[in-house]
Design a protein around this motif. Structure first.
Motif, PDB file in Angstrom:
ATOM      1  N   LEU A  84     145.514  65.571 -62.034  1.00 51.48           N
ATOM      2  CA  LEU A  84     146.038  64.805 -62.730  1.00 51.48           C
ATOM      3  C   LEU A  84     146.808  65.483 -63.887  1.00 51.48           C
ATOM      4  N   ALA A  85     146.251  66.464 -64.650  1.00 48.24           N
ATOM      5  CA  ALA A  85     147.000  67.203 -65.731  1.00 48.24           C
ATOM      6  C   ALA A  85     147.945  67.943 -65.095  1.00 48.24           C
ATOM      7  N   ALA A  86     147.720  68.636 -63.832  1.00 49.85           N
ATOM      8  CA  ALA A  86     148.585  69.546 -63.316  1.00 49.85           C
ATOM      9  C   ALA A  86     150.263  68.916 -62.972  1.00 49.85           C
ATOM     10  N   ASP A  87     149.752  67.648 -62.532  1.00 51.25           N
ATOM     11  CA  ASP A  87     151.041  66.730 -62.468  1.00 51.25           C
ATOM     12  C   ASP A  87     151.850  66.456 -63.613  1.00 51.25           C
ATOM     13  N   LEU A 358     152.927  63.050 -56.789  1.00 49.88           N
ATOM     14  CA  LEU A 358     151.702  62.693 -56.631  1.00 49.88           C
ATOM     15  C   LEU A 358     150.624  63.790 -55.953  1.00 49.88           C
ATOM     16  N   ARG A 359     151.232  64.945 -55.786  1.00 49.23           N
ATOM     17  CA  ARG A 359     150.378  65.911 -55.167  1.00 49.23           C
ATOM     18  C   ARG A 359     149.081  66.436 -55.633  1.00 49.23           C
ATOM     19  N   GLY A 360     149.072  66.775 -57.199  1.00 54.47           N
ATOM     20  CA  GLY A 360     148.004  67.109 -57.681  1.00 54.47           C
ATOM     21  C   GLY A 360     147.141  66.070 -57.707  1.00 54.47           C
ATOM     22  N   SER A 361     147.388  64.851 -57.932  1.00 56.09           N
ATOM     23  CA  SER A 361     146.625  63.392 -57.916  1.00 56.09           C
ATOM     24  C   SER A 361     145.782  63.184 -56.648  1.00 56.09           C
ATOM     25  N   GLY A 362     146.660  63.162 -55.641  1.00 49.20           N
ATOM     26  CA  GLY A 362     146.390  62.841 -54.507  1.00 49.20           C
ATOM     27  C   GLY A 362     145.501  64.032 -53.576  1.00 49.20           C
ATOM     28  N   GLN A 363     145.715  65.138 -53.826  1.00 45.27           N
ATOM     29  CA  GLN A 363     145.107  66.231 -53.274  1.00 45.27           C
ATOM     30  C   GLN A 363     143.637  66.406 -54.178  1.00 45.27           C
ATOM     31  N   GLY A 364     143.923  66.384 -55.438  1.00 46.36           N
ATOM     32  CA  GLY A 364     142.848  66.544 -56.225  1.00 46.36           C
ATOM     33  C   GLY A 364     141.704  65.228 -56.157  1.00 46.36           C
TER      34      GLY A 364
END
Length: 422
Positions: A84-87, A358-364
């Motif tokens: 989340l933070a990375a996004d 949403l990549r960081g959120s979804g993948q994370g």
């Protein structure tokens, strides 16, 4: 002109793939490889010192499993938070933070004076460990062009085996030269070394251009919310990716958390255990690199399915059949090869399943929900080993995990060769 271009294309094809990367891609590859290598070194220390802690502190197998589970449970939370933070704040800044975090709490673990203290330190270490993979995998997935993405992300996964090998070497040296009561602490103290990597990352790794473009574009639009990974469009993808991660990690940690104790129970000495583990680790490194290449050649789905099926086959042979120590030594290579190789396509696969915003959120979320549930497997193995042989308990949970992984992969789309959507 045409002949010159053709000659250039042929020469490029004959060169190793990593020589085709531009300087930014190479720096990102080096940083994420080193990060995952040092993650592996720090995290796998616990399984190596576990027999010593059981003897010194007189803890049960259930408590030993809980120590392993605590790290994995909180790593799942750390991975989601870091994603989340990375996004929101960028991949590189959060990567640096997670590296320093897990190194510091690994170091503190060496000062623990009992079960409760180590439980707390290991849990806090897990927050950074989970975050480092979540952010590093997104960063490398975005930085590398599509034709090399599978190999690059899979090669980063191979860093884990190198780190595991380094920890096994430390184990053999420290426990040969130092009394066990000091040697296990020294194993954790060297875990401070990864903090130096954060300094290098700051000056050598740039933010993902894809992320920066998406961030600039989204400033003019309503902001995305991480709960969109549960929208009707993405819900099936999010859940199936989580099950793939659960299978891969549940099976892997059921094996690796207990493997040194399993060897110890068979009467192997410290030196012999270290030697047997190095065979497993060599297989692990080979598995990471082989699966990474296959992911770009035959696709993400079929590579993941193949390695899941061969993982549970190898576990059954290793843990259930009445084999000699010599046979166990040779089977150690495929035991490292297939369960480790099963991770290689995941980072690229998950990156390609989610949009950039949403990549960081979804993948994370997907990877770390799988890790959170898979974290229960070491504890369950510890509990059930009180009612059956340890090897059979390991086999029950790892085989179930890899079957779940194979079935879930088959329900997801193939993503090989696609450009990441912004």
């Amino acid at each position: 002109m045409l002949e010159s271009q053709l000659r250039h294309d042929i020469e490029a094809t004959n060169k190793p793939w990593f020589t085709q990367l531009n300087p930014g891609e190479r720096s990102t590859l080096a940083a994420t490889f080193a990060g995952w290598m040092l993650d592996g070194m720090d995290v796998m220390v616990y399984s190596l010192v576990l027999p010593t802690l059981v003897a010194l502190w007189h803890i049960s197998k259930g408590q030993a499993g809980l120590l392993g589970t605590s790290t994995l449970l909180l790593s799942s939370l750390g991975g989601w938070i870091a994603g989340l933070a990375a996004d929101r704040f960028g991949r590189v800044k959060i990567l640096q933070l997670t590296i320093v975090w897990f190194a510091f709490f690994t170091f503190l673990s060496g000062f623990a004076n009992g079960f409760t203290q180590l439980l707390i330190f290991r849990g806090l270490q897990g927050l950074g460990f989970g975050g480092e993979w979540a952010v590093g995998s997104v960063l490398i997935g975005e930085a590398i062009r599509s034709e090399y993405r599978g190999r690059a992300v899979g090669t980063v996964q191979g860093g884990w085996a190198i780190g595991w090998g380094i920890s096994a070497l430390f184990y053999t040296v420290f426990f040969s030269l130092l009394p066990p009561s000091v040697a296990w602490r020294a194993m954790f103290w060297v875990g401070l070394l990864p903090a130096l990597l954060a300094v290098w990352v700051r000056s050598h790794v740039s933010e993902s251009p894809l992320f920066e473009r998406t961030l600039a574009t989204n400033k003019a639009k309503p902001s995305t919310h991480f709960l969109q990974i549960f929208s009707p469009v993405l819900l099936k993808t999010t859940m199936l990716a989580s099950l793939v991660a659960l299978g891969g990690q549940g099976g892997y940690y059921a094996i690796t958390t207990w493997l040194p104790l399993y060897m110890n129970a068979r009467g192997l000495s410290v030196v012999h255990t270290g030697g047997y583990l190095l065979v497993v680790i060599a297989g692990s490194f080979g598995g990471y690199l082989t699966a990474a290449h296959l992911a770009d050649k035959i696709g993400r789905k079929w590579t993941l399915t193949l390695f899941a099926v061969l993982s549970f086959t190898t576990v059954l042979l290793y843990m259930v059949l009445p084999i000699s120590d010599t046979v166990m030594l040779f089977l150690g290579f495929p035991l490292g090869f297939f369960p480790s190789g099963a991770f290689s396509p995941m980072g690229a696969f998950f990156s390609e399943l989610f949009p950039t915003s949403l990549r960081g959120s979804g993948q994370g979320f997907a990877y770390n929900l799988g890790r959170g549930v898979g974290a229960l497997f070491p504890s369950l193995v510890g509990y059930f080993s009180g009612h059956m042989q340890l090897g059979k308990a390991i086999a029950v949970f790892s085989v179930a995990a890899y079957m779940l992984m194979a079935l879930s992969v088959l329900l997801l789309p193939e993503t090989r060769g696609i450009d990441l959507p912004e």
